[in-house]
Design a protein around this motif. Structure first.
Motif, PDB file in Angstrom:
ATOM      1  N   GLN A 157       0.836  -1.193   0.000  1.00 21.89           N
ATOM      2  CA  GLN A 157       0.000   0.000   0.000  1.00 21.89           C
ATOM      3  C   GLN A 157       0.875   1.250   0.000  1.00 21.89           C
ATOM      4  OE1 GLN A 157      -2.706  -1.463   3.411  1.00 21.89           O
ATOM      5  NE2 GLN A 157      -3.979  -0.016   2.283  1.00 21.89           N
ATOM      6  N   PHE A 158       0.312   2.317  -0.535  1.00 26.19           N
ATOM      7  CA  PHE A 158       1.019   3.590  -0.610  1.00 26.19           C
ATOM      8  C   PHE A 158       0.247   4.636   0.189  1.00 26.19           C
ATOM      9  CE2 PHE A 158       2.239   1.087  -4.218  1.00 26.19           C
ATOM     10  CZ  PHE A 158       3.607   1.280  -4.284  1.00 26.19           C
ATOM     11  N   VAL A 159       0.968   5.416   0.980  1.00 24.63           N
ATOM     12  CA  VAL A 159       0.359   6.435   1.828  1.00 24.63           C
ATOM     13  C   VAL A 159       0.872   7.796   1.370  1.00 24.63           C
ATOM     14  CG1 VAL A 159      -0.025   7.223   4.188  1.00 24.63           C
ATOM     15  CG2 VAL A 159       0.351   4.787   3.737  1.00 24.63           C
ATOM     16  N   SER A 160      -0.034   8.697   1.062  1.00 29.53           N
ATOM     17  CA  SER A 160       0.342  10.004   0.540  1.00 29.53           C
ATOM     18  C   SER A 160       0.886  10.894   1.647  1.00 29.53           C
ATOM     19  CB  SER A 160      -0.864  10.678  -0.110  1.00 29.53           C
ATOM     20  OG  SER A 160      -1.764  11.130   0.902  1.00 29.53           O
ATOM     21  N   GLU A 161       1.441  12.028   1.243  1.00 26.15           N
ATOM     22  CA  GLU A 161       1.956  12.982   2.228  1.00 26.15           C
ATOM     23  C   GLU A 161       0.840  13.538   3.108  1.00 26.15           C
ATOM     24  OE1 GLU A 161       3.190  16.889   0.647  1.00 26.15           O
ATOM     25  OE2 GLU A 161       2.661  16.082  -1.320  1.00 26.15           O
ATOM     26  N   GLN A 162      -0.405  13.475   2.635  1.00 25.67           N
ATOM     27  CA  GLN A 162      -1.539  13.919   3.445  1.00 25.67           C
ATOM     28  C   GLN A 162      -2.008  12.833   4.414  1.00 25.67           C
ATOM     29  OE1 GLN A 162      -1.708  14.072  -0.020  1.00 25.67           O
ATOM     30  NE2 GLN A 162      -1.291  16.257  -0.295  1.00 25.67           N
ATOM     31  N   GLY A 163      -1.373  11.671   4.373  1.00 27.28           N
ATOM     32  CA  GLY A 163      -1.747  10.579   5.258  1.00 27.28           C
ATOM     33  C   GLY A 163      -2.851   9.694   4.726  1.00 27.28           C
ATOM     34  N   LYS A 164      -3.149   9.771   3.446  1.00 29.60           N
ATOM     35  CA  LYS A 164      -4.189   8.954   2.837  1.00 29.60           C
ATOM     36  C   LYS A 164      -3.591   7.629   2.353  1.00 29.60           C
ATOM     37  CE  LYS A 164      -7.349  12.126   3.331  1.00 29.60           C
ATOM     38  NZ  LYS A 164      -8.510  11.925   4.222  1.00 29.60           N
ATOM     39  N   VAL A 223       4.430   2.041   1.975  1.00 28.79           N
ATOM     40  CA  VAL A 223       5.334   3.076   1.475  1.00 28.79           C
ATOM     41  C   VAL A 223       4.669   4.413   1.773  1.00 28.79           C
ATOM     42  CG1 VAL A 223       6.410   4.083  -0.572  1.00 28.79           C
ATOM     43  CG2 VAL A 223       6.290   1.597  -0.321  1.00 28.79           C
ATOM     44  N   MET A 224       5.261   5.190   2.692  1.00 29.20           N
ATOM     45  CA  MET A 224       4.605   6.384   3.232  1.00 29.20           C
ATOM     46  C   MET A 224       5.421   7.630   2.915  1.00 29.20           C
ATOM     47  SD  MET A 224       3.508   4.743   6.925  1.00 29.20           S
ATOM     48  CE  MET A 224       5.131   4.074   7.263  1.00 29.20           C
ATOM     49  N   GLN A 225       4.818   8.572   2.201  1.00 30.15           N
ATOM     50  CA  GLN A 225       5.520   9.779   1.805  1.00 30.15           C
ATOM     51  C   GLN A 225       5.570  10.794   2.947  1.00 30.15           C
ATOM     52  OE1 GLN A 225       3.275  10.879  -1.651  1.00 30.15           O
ATOM     53  NE2 GLN A 225       4.659   9.818  -3.039  1.00 30.15           N
ATOM     54  N   THR A 226       6.634  11.596   2.944  1.00 32.06           N
ATOM     55  CA  THR A 226       6.763  12.680   3.915  1.00 32.06           C
ATOM     56  C   THR A 226       6.281  13.991   3.290  1.00 32.06           C
ATOM     57  OG1 THR A 226       9.050  13.160   3.241  1.00 32.06           O
ATOM     58  CG2 THR A 226       8.735  11.557   5.016  1.00 32.06           C
ATOM     59  N   ALA A 227       6.112  15.004   4.117  1.00 32.77           N
ATOM     60  CA  ALA A 227       5.598  16.301   3.666  1.00 32.77           C
ATOM     61  C   ALA A 227       6.439  16.851   2.523  1.00 32.77           C
ATOM     62  CB  ALA A 227       5.578  17.287   4.824  1.00 32.77           C
ATOM     63  N   GLY A 228       5.752  17.365   1.507  1.00 32.76           N
ATOM     64  CA  GLY A 228       6.446  17.912   0.353  1.00 32.76           C
ATOM     65  C   GLY A 228       7.087  16.866  -0.517  1.00 32.76           C
ATOM     66  N   ARG A 229       6.778  15.583  -0.256  1.00 31.74           N
ATOM     67  CA  ARG A 229       7.347  14.458  -1.011  1.00 31.74           C
ATOM     68  C   ARG A 229       8.876  14.508  -1.011  1.00 31.74           C
ATOM     69  NH1 ARG A 229       3.299  12.123  -4.571  1.00 31.74           N
ATOM     70  NH2 ARG A 229       5.026  11.175  -5.684  1.00 31.74           N
ATOM     71  N   LEU A 276       8.122  -7.285  15.644  1.00 27.04           N
ATOM     72  CA  LEU A 276       9.192  -6.380  15.228  1.00 27.04           C
ATOM     73  C   LEU A 276       8.810  -5.756  13.885  1.00 27.04           C
ATOM     74  CD1 LEU A 276      12.096  -5.646  16.277  1.00 27.04           C
ATOM     75  CD2 LEU A 276      12.955  -7.288  14.594  1.00 27.04           C
ATOM     76  N   THR A 277       9.068  -4.465  13.733  1.00 24.31           N
ATOM     77  CA  THR A 277       8.766  -3.771  12.482  1.00 24.31           C
ATOM     78  C   THR A 277       9.986  -2.986  12.026  1.00 24.31           C
ATOM     79  OG1 THR A 277       6.452  -3.512  13.148  1.00 24.31           O
ATOM     80  CG2 THR A 277       7.205  -2.185  11.306  1.00 24.31           C
ATOM     81  N   SER A 278      10.357  -3.195  10.775  1.00 24.19           N
ATOM     82  CA  SER A 278      11.447  -2.445  10.157  1.00 24.19           C
ATOM     83  C   SER A 278      10.876  -1.153   9.590  1.00 24.19           C
ATOM     84  CB  SER A 278      12.090  -3.280   9.041  1.00 24.19           C
ATOM     85  OG  SER A 278      13.075  -2.538   8.343  1.00 24.19           O
ATOM     86  N   VAL A 279      11.442  -0.022  10.016  1.00 23.26           N
ATOM     87  CA  VAL A 279      10.941   1.287   9.570  1.00 23.26           C
ATOM     88  C   VAL A 279      12.141   2.150   9.186  1.00 23.26           C
ATOM     89  CG1 VAL A 279       9.556   3.315  10.141  1.00 23.26           C
ATOM     90  CG2 VAL A 279       9.006   1.102  11.194  1.00 23.26           C
ATOM     91  N   GLY A 280      12.180   2.566   7.918  1.00 23.00           N
ATOM     92  CA  GLY A 280      13.305   3.366   7.457  1.00 23.00           C
ATOM     93  C   GLY A 280      12.864   4.489   6.559  1.00 23.00           C
ATOM     94  N   LEU A 301       2.969   7.729   9.153  1.00 20.08           N
ATOM     95  CA  LEU A 301       3.755   6.940  10.104  1.00 20.08           C
ATOM     96  C   LEU A 301       3.407   7.257  11.558  1.00 20.08           C
ATOM     97  CD1 LEU A 301       6.078   4.965  10.700  1.00 20.08           C
ATOM     98  CD2 LEU A 301       7.656   6.908  10.514  1.00 20.08           C
ATOM     99  N   GLN A 302       3.132   8.523  11.843  1.00 17.84           N
ATOM    100  CA  GLN A 302       3.003   8.959  13.239  1.00 17.84           C
ATOM    101  C   GLN A 302       2.060   8.099  14.083  1.00 17.84           C
ATOM    102  OE1 GLN A 302       2.106  13.163  13.110  1.00 17.84           O
ATOM    103  NE2 GLN A 302       3.847  13.559  11.768  1.00 17.84           N
TER     104      GLN A 302
END
Length: 427
Positions: A78-85, A210-216, A229-233, A264-265
């Motif tokens: 799944q893909f998560v936009s910078e808006q958290g969608k 796959v989660m985008q950050t603000a401003g991509r 356990l979760t791998s987060v990078g 992510l938050q």
């Protein structure tokens, strides 16, 4: 001439590509020695399999152990936009109704150990804690290796074919000056591991996010593993990630980027970090050659592509299998020339290029929902690539569609999305 005590094939490195090549060559009845500088099990990043790995894993005979192992099943991405969608999941089985559409999130300590033990069981002579110091050449032909052990001893091992599977520290690529850095994908990553991160449920419990950050400016991977356990990078341009920061501490940079990732938050609320932060810089590259007289490159020793779509282990297994087939055929024909050992290279690199195009499109602002809305058939092709089935020309009809994407669609959230706060989704 090959002394009787020497193998026909030497493999440098016991990771997935080296173990695969060694296993399949040995299974044909050829003598193989594999040298691994570490002692397994050992840590390695890159935990997410994609479905197309099924076919090589089946050839290796280890699917029963994966099915019964401790690994988390993965059915989608799944893909998560910078808006958290959050996008609708790309469920692999919806587009290929086959057992191969179920795959796994693996801890590399256990997975790589499984592959190396399997190589031993198929007749490969494996030596751990042994460093290959040099690949030996006579004229332009590789003829063996010089190895050193932990006690300071050295010896020469001659062979007909050297397989360089030594990862990003590939000996042959560096010796011959073959490495080409990808100037468009000058990315870097900071990652760690968490206990108690919030996961989805049901069919989505093992999904890669796959989660985008603000401003991509970058993106986070979120990979659920066994034992909670979760791998987060985070991945971003190398200069952006490390320059003009108030602090150079990787933990501070990671925290700052996490605060800019709405998707992510909510998943890290109450979670505990249980591993140190690790860094990789400017890691996308490729060799100018796949093979030469008496030698062949596989896995990361051949090239590494951005981790966006989790293609790393597939590329390792695929190149290891293709190289093994070329070696077996070459030894049978008494032809271990560059042309013979590298005959699989053009088709393999074409597949790698297809994945790279989708990676670059993502960084250029590709919105998956917009593509699917405008071109309904594209979802099947996009899913093919996410599955890892990018070694076929059918995929090439996608590229004009990506370039037709209106700029507005590149910025809005995907169609059929839900709030990132709604993470307890049944499946």
């Amino acid at each position: 001439m090959i002394r009787q005590a020497d193998p026909e094939v030497v493999v440098i490195g016991g990771g997935p590509s080296g173990s695969t090549a060694a296993t399949l060559v040995a299974a044909s009845g050829r003598s193989v020695m594999l040298f691994e500088r570490d002692h397994f099990p050992r840590y390695h990043v890159g935990e997410s399999l994609i479905p197309e790995t099924f076919w090589v894993l089946d050839r290796l005979g280890i699917l029963p152990k994966l099915r019964g192992g401790p690994f988390i099943e993965k059915h989608s991405v799944q893909f998560v936009s910078e808006q958290g969608k959050v996008s609708e999941p790309f469920y692999f089985a919806d587009y290929k109704a086959h057992e191969s559409s179920r795959t796994w999130q693996v801890t590399r300590r256990e997975f790589d150990q499984l592959l190396l033990d399997n190589a031993r069981s198929k007749g490969v002579t494996v030596e751990e804690g042994v460093r290959v110091l040099e690949v030996l050449f006579e004229s332009e032909r590789a003829v063996g290796v010089r190895v050193g052990d932990s006690a300071g001893g050295e010896r020469i091992v001659r062979c007909q074919v050297v397989v360089d599977a030594a990862g990003q520290s590939g000996l042959i690529q560096d010796r011959l000056g073959l490495r080409q850095w990808d100037q468009q994908l000058k990315k870097a990553a900071i990652w760690t591991y968490w206990k108690g991160a919030v996961r989805d449920t049901g069919r989505d419990a093992g999904a890669t996010l796959v989660m985008q950050t603000a401003g991509r400016k970058g993106w986070f991977w979120f990979i659920p593993l066994a034992d909670d356990l979760t791998s987060v990078g985070v991945v971003a341009d190398s200069e952006y990630l490390f320059k003009n920061r108030d602090s150079k501490d990787p933990g501070s940079i990671y925290a700052e980027e996490a605060s800019r990732c709405l998707g992510l938050q909510p998943r890290l609320v109450g979670a505990e970090r249980v591993e140190p932060f690790r860094i990789a810089k400017e890691y996308s590259y490729r060799s100018r050659q796949v093979a030469g007289d008496g030698w062949v490159l596989v896995g990361d020793a051949l090239g590494f592509l951005d981790p966006l779509y989790s293609s790393g282990i597939l590329l390792a297994l695929k190149s290891g299998g293709l190289a093994a087939d070329a070696i077996v055929a070459g030894l049978a024909a008494d032809d271990t020339s560059a042309q013979s050992l590298g005959a699989w290279g053009p088709a393999y690199l074409a597949g790698m290029d297809r994945m790279r195009k989708l990676v670059c499109a993502f960084y250029d602002g590709l919105n998956f929902g917009g593509i699917v809305r405008r071109h309904g058939d594209a979802k099947a092709l996009l899913t093919d690539i996410l599955i890892g089935d990018f070694f076929k020309q059918d995929i090439d009809v996608l590229w004009p569609l990506l370039h037709q994407e209106p700029s507005g669609d590149r910025q809005e959230a995907s169609a059929g999305t839900v709030s990132a706060g709604n993470v307890d989704r049944g499946g």
